[in-house]
Design an enzyme around this catalytic site. Structure first.
Site, short mmCIF file in Angstrom:
data_model
loop_
_atom_site.label_atom_id
_atom_site.label_comp_id
_atom_site.label_asym_id
_atom_site.label_seq_id
_atom_site.Cartn_x
_atom_site.Cartn_y
_atom_site.Cartn_z
N LYS A 180 1.02 -1.11 -0.21
CA LYS A 180 0.09 -0.01 -0.05
C LYS A 180 0.73 1.47 0.14
O LYS A 180 1.72 1.45 0.78
CB LYS A 180 -0.87 0.19 1.22
CG LYS A 180 -1.76 1.16 1.28
CD LYS A 180 -2.80 1.44 2.33
CE LYS A 180 -2.47 1.74 3.87
NZ LYS A 180 -2.30 3.11 3.65
N ASP A 215 -3.36 4.44 -2.04
CA ASP A 215 -4.47 4.82 -0.97
C ASP A 215 -4.46 6.35 -0.92
O ASP A 215 -3.88 6.77 0.09
CB ASP A 215 -3.92 4.17 0.49
CG ASP A 215 -4.93 4.52 1.66
OD1 ASP A 215 -6.06 5.07 1.41
OD2 ASP A 215 -4.57 4.27 2.70
N LYS A 256 -7.52 8.09 -1.52
CA LYS A 256 -8.54 8.63 -0.68
C LYS A 256 -9.33 9.87 -1.36
O LYS A 256 -9.64 11.02 -0.67
CB LYS A 256 -8.71 8.90 0.65
CG LYS A 256 -8.28 7.64 1.48
CD LYS A 256 -8.40 7.83 3.07
CE LYS A 256 -7.90 6.65 3.92
NZ LYS A 256 -6.53 6.37 3.98
N ASP A 309 -13.84 14.60 -4.26
CA ASP A 309 -13.98 16.23 -4.72
C ASP A 309 -15.28 15.91 -5.73
O ASP A 309 -16.00 15.12 -5.56
CB ASP A 309 -12.80 16.54 -5.69
CG ASP A 309 -12.54 17.96 -5.81
OD1 ASP A 309 -13.36 18.65 -5.80
OD2 ASP A 309 -11.51 18.32 -5.70
N THR A 366 -11.59 5.27 10.56
CA THR A 366 -11.86 4.76 12.06
C THR A 366 -11.60 5.53 13.15
O THR A 366 -11.73 5.58 14.42
CB THR A 366 -10.80 3.47 12.17
OG1 THR A 366 -9.73 3.82 11.56
CG2 THR A 366 -11.43 2.32 11.55
N ARG A 399 2.59 -1.01 10.86
CA ARG A 399 3.95 -1.28 12.02
C ARG A 399 4.07 -2.69 12.43
O ARG A 399 5.36 -2.76 12.79
CB ARG A 399 3.46 -0.20 12.90
CG ARG A 399 3.82 1.44 12.40
CD ARG A 399 2.94 2.23 13.33
NE ARG A 399 1.70 2.19 13.35
CZ ARG A 399 0.79 3.00 13.83
NH1 ARG A 399 1.12 3.88 14.89
NH2 ARG A 399 -0.55 2.81 13.79
#
Ligand code: C5P
Length: 232
Positions: free
Chosen positions: A32, A59, A61, A64, A119, A211
């Site tokens: 990603k 990614d 996002k 518009d 989230t 991570r």
């Protein structure tokens, strides 16, 4: 389709990204590329990672007006990524325009996935700042259904929501789920976490793991463990 581990390459330079990817001498992980790396290095990082043989989830996002998103998606489609995304909050018209822009002359296109509610957004913040008063779980499902009706391939959601999304939108509607931690690992800033095995049980199609792999003493071993627990 699906059941794969996507490694979030949240680095701020190509150099760090390549140093990380160089460790993988066997299997080439699905990668990603998010805003940090893309804004640091531009489209050349996407081409370089692709040339190394990785599948890519870009990614960015998008959110518009429909025409702008359509044109931006046409550019991203030319980068030959495998998956990209937008905010479902941009409305059905925006999502339909995005699909049009993404579709190449030969009819092929990358998978297109919608972000429902981030989230980091919770019920209180949604009500206070967005004036949305429905329960957040229903908002997420409604956004997922709108994305499906617009023709998208799936949503980014919590692994805990994967089964409900599948029940509402169909088993083949993809759930791409971050918030994954090993049972014995550090949670970092993620709140609602699941293990790879639990994400598999609830029905996630792809887990996005950052991570726990990138910061592990042995990232390749951590990646292999994720694959074993999730897709094994
Ligand atoms: O390091 P960690 O495993 O928490 O990384 C998860 C990745 O998924 C990050 O790139 C983060 O931006 C992304 N993400 C997330 N939650 C969302 C959407 C994306 O953690 N709702």
């Amino acid at each position: 389709m699906g059941k794969d581990v996507i490694v979030a390459c949240d680095f701020d330079s190509a150099e760090k990204t390549f140093a990380f990817l160089d460790r993988f001498t066997g299997r080439k992980p699905f990668v990603k590329i998010g805003m940090e790396l893309y804004y640091a290095e531009g489209p050349s990082i996407v081409r370089a990672v692709k040339e190394r043989g990785h599948r890519i989830f870009l990614d960015l996002k998008l959110h518009d007006i429909p025409n702008t998103v359509k044109k931006a998606m046409a550019v991203l489609s030319g980068l030959d990524v495998d998956m990209c995304n937008l905010h479902a909050a941009g409305t059905r018209e925006m999502m339909e325009a995005a699909l049009e822009g993404l579709t190449r002359p030969d009819g092929s296109r990358p998978l297109l996935i919608a972000v429902t509610q981030l989230t980091s957004t919770d019920q209180a913040r949604m009500e206070r700042d967005l004036l949305i008063r429905e329960p957040i779980a229903e908002v997420v499902l409604h956004y997922a259904q709108t994305a499906r009706d617009a023709g998208l391939d799936g949503v980014v959601c919590s692994p805990m929501e994967a089964d409900r999304v599948h029940a509402a939108c169909g088993r083949s509607f993809l759930t791409v789920t971050p918030g994954v931690r090993f049972a014995d690992g550090d949670r970092g800033d993620q709140r609602r976490v699941t293990t790879p095995a639990e994400a598999k049980r609830i029905g996630s199609d792809y887990i996005v793991v950052g991570r726990p792999i990138t910061a592990a003493p042995d990232p390749v071993a951590a990646y292999e463990r994720c694959v074993r627990e999730f897709a094994g």
